[in-house]
Every structure is written in structure tokens, then in C-alpha cells.
Design a protein around this motif. Structure first.
Motif, mmCIF file in Angstrom:
data_model
loop_
_atom_site.group_PDB
_atom_site.id
_atom_site.type_symbol
_atom_site.label_atom_id
_atom_site.label_comp_id
_atom_site.label_asym_id
_atom_site.label_seq_id
_atom_site.Cartn_x
_atom_site.Cartn_y
_atom_site.Cartn_z
ATOM 1 N N GLN A 193 0.824 -1.201 0.000
ATOM 2 C CA GLN A 193 0.000 0.000 0.000
ATOM 3 C C GLN A 193 0.863 1.258 0.000
ATOM 4 N N ASP A 197 0.832 4.164 -2.770
ATOM 5 C CA ASP A 197 0.579 5.553 -2.398
ATOM 6 C C ASP A 197 1.640 6.488 -2.956
ATOM 7 N N GLU A 198 2.859 5.974 -3.122
ATOM 8 C CA GLU A 198 3.960 6.784 -3.644
ATOM 9 C C GLU A 198 4.040 6.749 -5.165
#
Length: 265
Positions: A193, A197-198
Motif C-alpha cells: 500500500q 501511495d507513492e
């Protein structure tokens, strides 16, 4: 040099107090006042490593992974952990491990892996604390030195880490070029995750399960599973250089050969 002095040197690099709360780095067996003339480096304190350390007349064993994670109620020859601890104590070898403190310290595992991949615009994937005012944490995310296909990157990972094989979750025939990458040496399934997200297009890590792999792919991020050992055996070469530069011949440094624990038949 006494073991306690060696530990002070190791803590300058990766202090024990920056390790994650569930971890167990530090002096796990043996005497802190042991005179250290020979140190043996390895990734794991397995049976072969311990026997090799004894045969090499090591005074201290330094590994990345701790042999002891959970409380030990008995130390005897009835289980493999007890047998290993007994062998170390009988041979008067002081045993020290530096695990998630080494994973997260600046210039250590995450940075070493990112450097081998040539990442730029680096950023810590999951910040876990600070060391000397600098952020530290697990994994790195960044930009690949040049856009490349998943197949090309997988081959480059093998070459960069000297790995016999990798497992890839993704379409190796696809011509799509990847630009952003996340790398988590060791076991990085819990970091999927964070990598998404990055904006990572591919996660390079180890110990990925079937469902983690296909679920990550379904969310738009490929995974290259290079193995837990495959990405972390670089600990030994780095520590050899680090100690040689600082000890200047005071202690003889020996290390376990790179031996991958699994094979594809």
C-alpha cells in the motif's frame, strides 16, 4: 578490542534504539567483555554459519537477522534455537545482530539497495524515526535511472544483486516502460500500500505470497520478488568494508559465502 567496544562502533552506524518495536537486535548471546580478534559476518545464524564461525576461530558472530525473536523459556539441545545458542556459548563466541536498525539507518540497507538499482529522487518509503536529526525508515522509492520494461528491470535486479532467479508478478511481454520504483529488502508484502501511495509502478522485495502478488498487479503495480536472502545478503559485503575502514587491522574480518537457501529445479 572487547565486544562491548565493537558494539559501540556498530551502534554508531545503526543504533539499536531505532529498531522497530517487535524486533530483537543486540547482544543475544555471549560475553560483552570478550576479547574480539576475529569477527565472522553472516546474514543468518544458521547451523552451518555457526559451525563455520567456530572453525574460523571467531570470537564474535555478527548477523543481520536475529536468531532469537521471541522469549526463550528453555535453552537445551531439544530444539534448533537452543542447540545453536549452546554451540555459541560453548565456543565462547559473542553473538550480535543488527536487524531493522540496519534496515532503516541512513546509508544502510534501504540506501544500499536503492544505490544498486541506481534510483534517483529517492524518498523513504515508510519513515519510522530519526537518527542524528535525519529521518530513517524502511524501504526506498524513487525514479529508475532510465525508463525500462518490466522484463529488462527484472534481469537488471538479478544482475545487480547477484541473484540466480526472481519471481515476477506482471506481464513480461508488455512493452510498457516503468519509471517509478519502490524497493524493500527483506519481506515487503506489508509495504504494498505504501508503494502504491507513492506512485510506484513496480515493487522490488521478497517473500511475496500468491495473493499479494496478483492483488498488487490488479491495482496497477507489478512486483519483482527477488527473495529475502537475495536482496539482503549485501549486508555482509557492506559490513566487511565498514569494519575494515574503521578497525584498520585490529580485528580480522571473515564472512560467510553467499549461499542462496532456495533453488528452482
Amino acid at each position: 578490542m572487547q565486544c562491548s567496544e565493537m558494539i559501540k562502533l556498530l551502534n554508531q552506524l545503526a543504533p539499536e534504539d531505532i529498531a522497530l518495536s517487535w524486533d530483537n537486535p543486540g547482544l543475544l548471546a555471549g560475553r560483552s567483555n570478550k576479547e574480539v580478534r576475529t569477527i565472522y559476518l553472516a546474514l543468518d545464524a544458521d547451523d552451518q554459519v555457526i559451525e563455520d564461525a567456530i572453525s574460523q576461530k571467531a570470537d564474535m558472530l555478527l548477523t543481520h537477522h536475529p536468531l532469537i525473536f521471541k522469549p526463550v523459556k528453555k535453552i537445551n539441545d531439544q530444539d534448533f534455537i537452543g542447540r545453536r545458542i549452546l554451540r555459541l556459548i560453548q565456543a565462547d563466541i559473542s553473538y550480535y545482530a543488527m536487524h531493522t536498525n540496519f534496515d532503516s539507518a541512513p546509508g544502510c540497507m534501504a540506501d544500499l539497495a536503492a544505490s544498486r538499482l541506481g534510483l534517483t529522487e529517492e524518498k523513504i518509503l515508510e519513515q519510522t524515526g530519526e537518527m542524528d536529526g535525519c529521518p530513517c525508515g524502511i524501504g526506498k522509492t524513487g525514479r529508475l535511472p532510465q525508463a525500462e520494461s518490466l522484463k529488462h528491470l527484472a534481469v537488471r535486479v538479478k544482475e545487480a544483486f547477484g541473484i540466480p532467479f526472481v519471481t515476477v508478478y506482471g506481464n513480461l511481454q508488455e512493452d510498457k516502460l516503468l519509471e517509478r520504483c519502490a524497493v524493500v529488502p527483506g519481506s515487503g508484502g506489508s509495504m504494498i500500500q505504501a508503494a502504491l501511495d507513492e506512485g510506484a509502478q513496480v515493487l522490488i522485495t521478497g517473500d511475496i505470497g500468491h495473493h499479494q502478488g496478483i492483488d498488487s498487479l490488479a491495482r496497477g503495480m507489478a512486483v519483482i520478488d527477488a527473495g529475502h536472502y537475495g536482496l539482503e545478503h549485501i549486508f555482509m559485503d557492506f559490513m566487511e568494508t565498514y569494519l575494515e575502514e574503521r578497525l584498520q587491522g585490529q580485528v580480522e574480518i571473515k564472512k560467510a559465502p553467499v549461499t542462496f537457501p532456495s533453488a528452482v529445479i
